[in-house]
Structures are given as structure tokens and as C-alpha cells.
Scaffold this motif. Structure first.
Motif, short mmCIF file in Angstrom:
data_model
loop_
_atom_site.label_atom_id
_atom_site.label_comp_id
_atom_site.label_asym_id
_atom_site.label_seq_id
_atom_site.Cartn_x
_atom_site.Cartn_y
_atom_site.Cartn_z
N PHE A 198 0.85 -1.18 0.00
CA PHE A 198 0.00 0.00 0.00
C PHE A 198 0.89 1.24 0.00
O PHE A 198 1.73 1.40 0.87
CB PHE A 198 -0.91 0.04 1.22
N GLU A 199 0.73 2.08 -1.01
CA GLU A 199 1.49 3.31 -1.12
C GLU A 199 0.55 4.50 -1.22
O GLU A 199 -0.39 4.49 -2.02
CB GLU A 199 2.41 3.29 -2.35
N ASP A 200 0.80 5.50 -0.41
CA ASP A 200 0.07 6.77 -0.46
C ASP A 200 1.11 7.81 -0.85
O ASP A 200 1.95 8.19 -0.03
CB ASP A 200 -0.55 7.07 0.91
N VAL A 201 1.05 8.27 -2.09
CA VAL A 201 2.08 9.17 -2.62
C VAL A 201 1.46 10.51 -2.99
O VAL A 201 0.77 10.62 -4.01
CB VAL A 201 2.77 8.56 -3.85
N PRO A 202 1.67 11.55 -2.20
CA PRO A 202 1.16 12.87 -2.56
C PRO A 202 1.92 13.42 -3.77
O PRO A 202 3.15 13.37 -3.82
CB PRO A 202 1.44 13.72 -1.32
N PHE A 203 1.16 13.91 -4.73
CA PHE A 203 1.73 14.53 -5.92
C PHE A 203 1.85 16.03 -5.64
O PHE A 203 0.84 16.71 -5.49
CB PHE A 203 0.82 14.28 -7.13
#
Length: 306
Positions: A198-203
Motif C-alpha cells: 500500500f502506497e500513499d504518494v502525494p503529488f
């Protein structure tokens, strides 16, 4: 090796840009037809499912988004595909920024709670074996997306020297230029084997206020640009009989909440990614006939990452 992506919501703003970005990167793209398609069947043999499917105009989110989420997760489990989800900032509510992957979800609006519950379902699915990548962006920005708020409201009167601010003009807010965000989505899934389940990557995108935008437009167009406030009272009057007016009014707080997205995790995963400059993003939003002189930033080194 052949790579295939199933794009859900390919006719929407993010889905359209994602389909184009995957194709330009050499992927085979399947566009899901929600009227005739079967998601589990159509996901067989794909490497990635891009869930850009959203009920239009915020219609019945509390009922339809959980249904879409269940379908996507069933398709991912049956096919073994990674899920790429474009996230938003509704889950953070009005707490102070900057917002990152570690910021607690504290929604203050119903749509924020719906999105937080949706993301919780994806996080749980990752523990059960489905790889999920959330690429989180601010307000979508794209000159070719007529329904983007920037086009629909803020820049509607730009040819007359006027822009409209939905909140205080000096409030800085996070924006995601969709062609860049779509390229980032491709780059992330091409690195999926090195990422966590699970990855939460803010752009990070661009952070600017309507005052900043007015100054940039004025400099490029060579004419004075004034900022006026959006008449929220008109939406409040229409709310009893117009669903979209009710849904937009609920999100008014976000236009008065200063925020930006922390790009630390994004730069860790994609250290060589180059975004289109703010100046060029503004240039691409100018009225036709006034776009000459933009910098050459259509092609980026990471567009061909494989």
C-alpha cells in the motif's frame, strides 16, 4: 514484456490523461465501458487497474463509491492486478498543512468521509494481497478538461481581464496539472515491484493563490487582471433544487483553507521526475491566440521510463 492497463473512467479528466500517458509509454490500454463491460472479465490479463471512475457531479457518492470500490477490488483480486487510484485532499478536512502520507484523515465534509472510508477499504485490501497505489493530487488543472473548476469558474472571464476566486484570493492551494499527474501514475506503476503493498504518494504539483494566478496571467497577457469573489449566495439559493449546488457548497471550506501537498515521498520514489513549470501551465490556459511564447516543456525525460 507486454504491459496492459485497464482504465476505468477513461472519458473523465484523469482517466483520459492516464490512458494517453500509458499509451505514450508503450502500454496496451483497455478502456472499460461501464454500460457493457464486466470488470472482472475485462481485468483478466492486465497488470494495472486505474480507477478513475467517479460518479459525475458528485452524484450519490455515499452510495455509488462503495459499490465501485467493491467492484474494483473484486477485479483486482481475480486478476492479480495492481490498483492505481487518483486520490484527493478531501480526507484531510481543514487541519493545518502541509499534508503528507502521514497526515491523519480528519474529514469535515460528507464527501471527505466517503473518500476516507474508500481509502480505508483499499488499505485493508492491501493487507489481503492487493497492491494499491494512491497518487494524491490537489485540484485538477487541465486546459482540455472543460469541467475542471479552474476552467469552469476561475478562468471563465479571463479574456475580459477577470478571474473568479472561490475563496480568499490570497489563499495558497494545491493543484495537480493532469498531464503531469498522469505521467507520474505511469512512472509509479512501472516501479510497482519495488513499492510496498500500500502506497500513499502525494503529488506535489503546484501551489498558488488566485492572486498569484492573476499576476502570472497579467504578465503573460500584458493586460490588467482583476480578481472577483465567487457569488456563493447564488449556489445556496439553488441548493434546495440543484444537487450540484449543494455538493459544491459543502466544499466551500476548502477554498479558504491554505494547504499544499508535501512531495517528500514522491521525490523519494521518482527523483528524476520533471513537472511542467507553473509559467507553462498558465500559458496553456490562455485564450486561443494568446499562447505564443510558451517554453518547450511538452516532453520530459521521464516520459519514456520503462
Amino acid at each position: 514484456m507486454p504491459r496492459t492497463a485497464l482504465i476505468l473512467g477513461a472519458s473523465g479528466s484523469f482517466g483520459h490523461n492516464a490512458a494517453r500517458a500509458f499509451e505514450e509509454a508503450g502500454w496496451t490500454v483497455r478502456r472499460f465501458d461501464r454500460k457493457t463491460g464486466d470488470m472482472i472479465r475485462d481485468a483478466q490479463g492486465v497488470d494495472v487497474i486505474v480507477n478513475a471512475m467517479n460518479p459525475p457531479n458528485y452524484h450519490a457518492w455515499d452510495r455509488l463509491i462503495p459499490k465501485i470500490t467493491s467492484q474494483v477490488l473484486a477485479a483486482a483480486k481475480a486478476s492479480g492486478a495492481t490498483v492505481l487510484l487518483p486520490g484527493n485532499v478531501y480526507v484531510f478536512g481543514d487541519q493545518p498543512g502541509p499534508w503528507s502520507e502521514t497526515t491523519p484523515h480528519r474529514p469535515v465534509a460528507r464527501k471527505g468521509r466517503v473518500r476516507a472510508e474508500m481509502e480505508a477499504a483499499y488499505r485493508q485490501a492491501a493487507q489481503d494481497g492487493v497492491q494499491v497505489i494512491i497518487l494524491r493530487g490537489g485540484d485538477f488543472v487541465d486546459p482540455d478538461s472543460p469541467n475542471a473548476v479552474l476552467n469552469l469558474v476561475s478562468l471563465k472571464g479571463v479574456s475580459k481581464g477577470r478571474i473568479t476566486s472561490l475563496g480568499r484570493p490570497d489563499v495558497p492551494r494545491a493543484y495537480a496539472y493532469l498531464p503531469d499527474m498522469a505521467r507520474a501514475a505511469v512512472a509509479l506503476v512501472e516501479r510497482r515491484h519495488s513499492l510496498s503493498p500500500f502506497e500513499d504518494v502525494p503529488f506535489p504539483g503546484h501551489t498558488f493563490s488566485m492572486t498569484d494566478l492573476a499576476s502570472a496571467l497579467q504578465a503573460q497577457m500584458g493586460q490588467p487582471m482583476r480578481v472577483r469573489r465567487f457569488p456563493w449566495w447564488a449556489l445556496r439559493l439553488a441548493s434546495p433544487v440543484w444537487e450540484l449546488a449543494r455538493e459544491l457548497t459543502e466544499m466551500r471550506y476548502l477554498y479558504d483553507t491554505p494547504h499544499r501537498l508535501d512531495g517528500t515521498r514522491f521525490r523519494q520514489v521518482l527523483p528524476d521526475f520533471e513537472e511542467t513549470s507553473f509559467k507553462d501551465v498558465v500559458t496553456r490556459h490562455l485564450p486561443k491566440g494568446q499562447r505564443a511564447g510558451s517554453g518547450k516543456s511538452d516532453v520530459h525525460p521521464d516520459e519514456a521510463m520503462a
